[in-house]
Scaffold this motif. Structure first.
Motif, mmCIF file in Angstrom:
data_model
loop_
_atom_site.group_PDB
_atom_site.id
_atom_site.type_symbol
_atom_site.label_atom_id
_atom_site.label_comp_id
_atom_site.label_asym_id
_atom_site.label_seq_id
_atom_site.Cartn_x
_atom_site.Cartn_y
_atom_site.Cartn_z
ATOM 1 N N GLY A 1 -35.906 -10.008 -17.854
ATOM 2 C CA GLY A 1 -36.701 -10.528 -18.952
ATOM 3 C C GLY A 1 -35.915 -11.312 -19.985
ATOM 4 N N TYR B 1 -39.579 -14.547 -5.245
ATOM 5 C CA TYR B 1 -39.210 -13.476 -6.167
ATOM 6 C C TYR B 1 -38.906 -14.087 -7.532
ATOM 7 C CZ TYR B 1 -39.034 -9.897 -2.568
ATOM 8 O OH TYR B 1 -39.383 -8.999 -1.585
ATOM 9 N N ILE C 1 -28.692 -12.920 -15.900
ATOM 10 C CA ILE C 1 -29.888 -13.762 -15.962
ATOM 11 C C ILE C 1 -30.232 -14.304 -14.584
ATOM 12 C CG2 ILE C 1 -30.623 -16.037 -16.820
ATOM 13 C CD1 ILE C 1 -29.218 -15.269 -19.433
ATOM 14 N N GLY D 1 -36.943 -10.176 -12.130
ATOM 15 C CA GLY D 1 -37.334 -10.743 -10.842
ATOM 16 C C GLY D 1 -36.581 -10.050 -9.722
ATOM 17 N N THR E 1 -34.179 -15.137 -13.214
ATOM 18 C CA THR E 1 -35.361 -16.002 -13.147
ATOM 19 C C THR E 1 -35.190 -17.299 -13.938
ATOM 20 O OG1 THR E 1 -36.769 -14.068 -12.815
ATOM 21 C CG2 THR E 1 -37.850 -16.057 -13.647
ATOM 22 N N GLY F 1 -39.233 -12.989 -12.119
ATOM 23 C CA GLY F 1 -39.592 -12.000 -13.123
ATOM 24 C C GLY F 1 -40.571 -12.548 -14.147
ATOM 25 N N PRO G 1 -26.957 -12.245 -9.009
ATOM 26 C CA PRO G 1 -26.740 -12.443 -7.565
ATOM 27 C C PRO G 1 -28.080 -12.394 -6.851
ATOM 28 C CG PRO G 1 -26.316 -10.157 -8.158
ATOM 29 C CD PRO G 1 -26.723 -10.856 -9.425
ATOM 30 N N MET G 2 -28.682 -13.548 -6.667
ATOM 31 C CA MET G 2 -30.050 -13.574 -6.135
ATOM 32 C C MET G 2 -30.028 -13.942 -4.659
ATOM 33 S SD MET G 2 -32.086 -15.221 -9.361
ATOM 34 C CE MET G 2 -31.001 -16.607 -9.651
ATOM 35 N N LEU H 1 -34.040 -20.161 -11.915
ATOM 36 C CA LEU H 1 -34.646 -20.420 -10.603
ATOM 37 C C LEU H 1 -35.395 -21.742 -10.470
ATOM 38 C CD1 LEU H 1 -35.849 -16.901 -9.425
ATOM 39 C CD2 LEU H 1 -33.989 -18.302 -8.528
ATOM 40 N N MET I 1 -25.845 -5.544 -1.874
ATOM 41 C CA MET I 1 -26.789 -4.441 -2.000
ATOM 42 C C MET I 1 -26.200 -3.197 -1.354
ATOM 43 S SD MET I 1 -30.179 -6.616 -1.669
ATOM 44 C CE MET I 1 -29.763 -6.841 -0.030
HETATM 45 C C1 LIG Z 1 -34.936 -14.305 -6.320
HETATM 46 C C2 LIG Z 1 -34.198 -13.087 -6.734
HETATM 47 C C3 LIG Z 1 -33.352 -12.470 -5.836
HETATM 48 C C4 LIG Z 1 -32.589 -11.350 -6.223
HETATM 49 N N1 LIG Z 1 -31.713 -10.794 -5.339
HETATM 50 C C5 LIG Z 1 -30.865 -9.809 -5.760
HETATM 51 C C6 LIG Z 1 -29.826 -9.353 -4.906
HETATM 52 O O1 LIG Z 1 -29.676 -9.799 -3.761
HETATM 53 N N2 LIG Z 1 -28.982 -8.395 -5.383
HETATM 54 C C7 LIG Z 1 -29.099 -7.906 -6.663
HETATM 55 O O2 LIG Z 1 -28.297 -7.073 -7.052
HETATM 56 N N3 LIG Z 1 -30.088 -8.325 -7.487
HETATM 57 C C8 LIG Z 1 -30.954 -9.270 -7.073
HETATM 58 N N4 LIG Z 1 -31.931 -9.732 -7.921
HETATM 59 C C9 LIG Z 1 -32.062 -9.133 -9.265
HETATM 60 C C10 LIG Z 1 -31.129 -9.829 -10.225
HETATM 61 O O3 LIG Z 1 -29.802 -9.440 -9.965
HETATM 62 C C11 LIG Z 1 -31.428 -9.536 -11.719
HETATM 63 O O4 LIG Z 1 -31.488 -8.153 -11.942
HETATM 64 C C12 LIG Z 1 -32.703 -10.147 -12.235
HETATM 65 O O5 LIG Z 1 -32.875 -11.471 -11.794
HETATM 66 C C13 LIG Z 1 -32.711 -10.099 -13.749
HETATM 67 O O6 LIG Z 1 -33.991 -10.299 -14.267
HETATM 68 P P1 LIG Z 1 -34.601 -11.762 -14.585
HETATM 69 O O7 LIG Z 1 -34.996 -12.305 -13.258
HETATM 70 O O8 LIG Z 1 -35.755 -11.454 -15.463
HETATM 71 O O9 LIG Z 1 -33.549 -12.576 -15.246
HETATM 72 C C14 LIG Z 1 -32.713 -10.834 -7.545
HETATM 73 C C15 LIG Z 1 -33.572 -11.467 -8.455
HETATM 74 C C16 LIG Z 1 -34.308 -12.578 -8.071
HETATM 75 C C17 LIG Z 1 -35.195 -13.251 -9.074
#
Ligand SMILES: Cc1cc2nc3c(=O)[nH]c(=O)nc-3n(C[C@H](O)[C@H](O)[C@H](O)COP(=O)(O)O)c2cc1C
Length: 310
Positions: free
Chosen positions: A173, A277, A193, A145, A195, A279, A20-21, A198, A73
């Motif tokens: 990761g 944002y 997952i 990320g 990043t 990772g 959930p980004m 993205l 959040m």
């Molecule tokens: C651009 C972006 C925005 C994110 N926003 C949220 C969010 O609003 N709420 C949340 O629980 N996690 C958020 N995350 C964290 C992700 O839920 C998740 O933990 C993370 O992307 C996993 O790692 P990875 O990016 O290496 O796959 C966000 C991550 C990114 C990259």
């Protein structure tokens, strides 16, 4: 097919949640992840509105044709929980309540017929979300990320798997089938997952973000709070955000500037200053690819690796 508690409980074809980004995962991205057999989560940022949730949920359902997932959040709900009502009105199958104590909200999620999950960054967090009654826990590592904690995914995942009887997912990761196979072999029920999705055309957010990610290597991220402070996002101090390094982070990260100075220098329209944002798997994202393809390839490669003779 990799069969886990996650796939069984949600009737998924692959053990992948689309993270959930906030600001990047709307209905198109979430829907495509679901269409590929996982479950994509809408990222309802603190500034999201009930209308946004309803519109994006409709898009996700139309594309995905299956269950709906949404991420909120928790610390933001503590100030105003109206977004949770908007989410539950969409009849989701899964709600992620991360970054804070989900206890005040889990019962409402369950009463609406959805599973509650939480990302955790420490063993203390694990105890908090266990007490709150969540259904799955997501061990989210420092390389993730967006906002995250300070312990790497692999050490945290091992600790959490040893310390809980809840089903565990891994986040942070995981960008290829190798990453998914690794966490499943370790005992996780799947991965969340972010990043890796993205550079997909289905993401929302600034036009420059996909190109910047494709250009970036795995060493090109920084864990910082300066973007929150520049953008007046009152994140609790324990969570920094991992973003691509750019001219703004070179200039301001670690410089001790006050929020006013950071805001004055920030310009989200400028590709060299605006936050992206992402990772450390940024280095594995090398081209623009549809989210459904990313999910399918990760799942297929993981399955092959898990079945190979050792
Ligand atoms: C651009 C972006 C925005 C994110 N926003 C949220 C969010 O609003 N709420 C949340 O629980 N996690 C958020 N995350 C964290 C992700 O839920 C998740 O933990 C993370 O992307 C996993 O790692 P990875 O990016 O290496 O796959 C966000 C991550 C990114 C990259």
């Amino acid at each position: 097919m990799i069969d886990t508690r996650l796939t069984r409980e949600l009737e998924l074809a692959v053990p992948i949640l689309g993270a959930p980004m906030g600001g990047r995962a709307g209905g198109r991205l979430a829907g495509e992840v679901t269409r590929a057999g996982g479950l994509g989560l809408l990222g309802a940022a603190r500034y999201a509105t009930p209308d946004w949730v309803a519109e994006e949920a409709a898009i996700a359902r139309e594309i995905g044709g299956g269950p709906l997932g949404v991420g909120l959040m928790t610390w933001a709900l503590d100030a105003d929980d109206s977004l949770l009502d908007a989410v539950l009105a969409e009849d989701p199958s899964l709600v992620s309540l991360s970054f804070g104590d989900p206890a005040p909200y889990v019962e409402r999620v369950h009463a609406a017929g959805a599973l509650a999950i939480s990302q955790v960054n420490t063993l203390d967090d694990l105890r908090v979300v266990e007490r709150a009654g969540v259904d799955f826990v997501v061990a989210q590592g420092h390389e993730a990320g967006g906002h995250t904690g300070r312990i790497g995914t692999l050490p945290l995942l091992q600790e959490v798997l040893d310390a809980t009887s809840l089903p565990v997912l891994a986040a942070g990761g995981i960008g290829t089938g190798r990453g998914l196979a690794a966490v499943i072999a370790a005992g996780a029920e799947g991965a969340m997952i972010g990043t890796a999705l993205l550079a997909s055309p289905e993401t929302i957010g600034p036009e420059y973000a996909r190109g910047k990610l494709i250009e970036a290597g795995s060493a090109d991220t920084v864990y910082t709070s300066i973007f929150d402070r520049a953008r007046d996002q009152p994140w609790p101090a324990r969570w920094g955000g991992r973003a691509l390094a750019n001219e703004y982070t070179t200039m301001w990260h670690g410089q001790g500037a006050d929020n006013e100075t950071l805001s004055a220098a920030y310009d989200p329209e400028d590709p060299d200053l605006g936050v992206v944002y992402a990772g450390e798997v940024a280095g594995l994202v090398t081209s623009e690819r549809p989210a459904s393809e990313v999910v399918r390839v990760i799942a297929t490669d993981a399955e092959r690796l898990l079945r190979r003779p050792f």
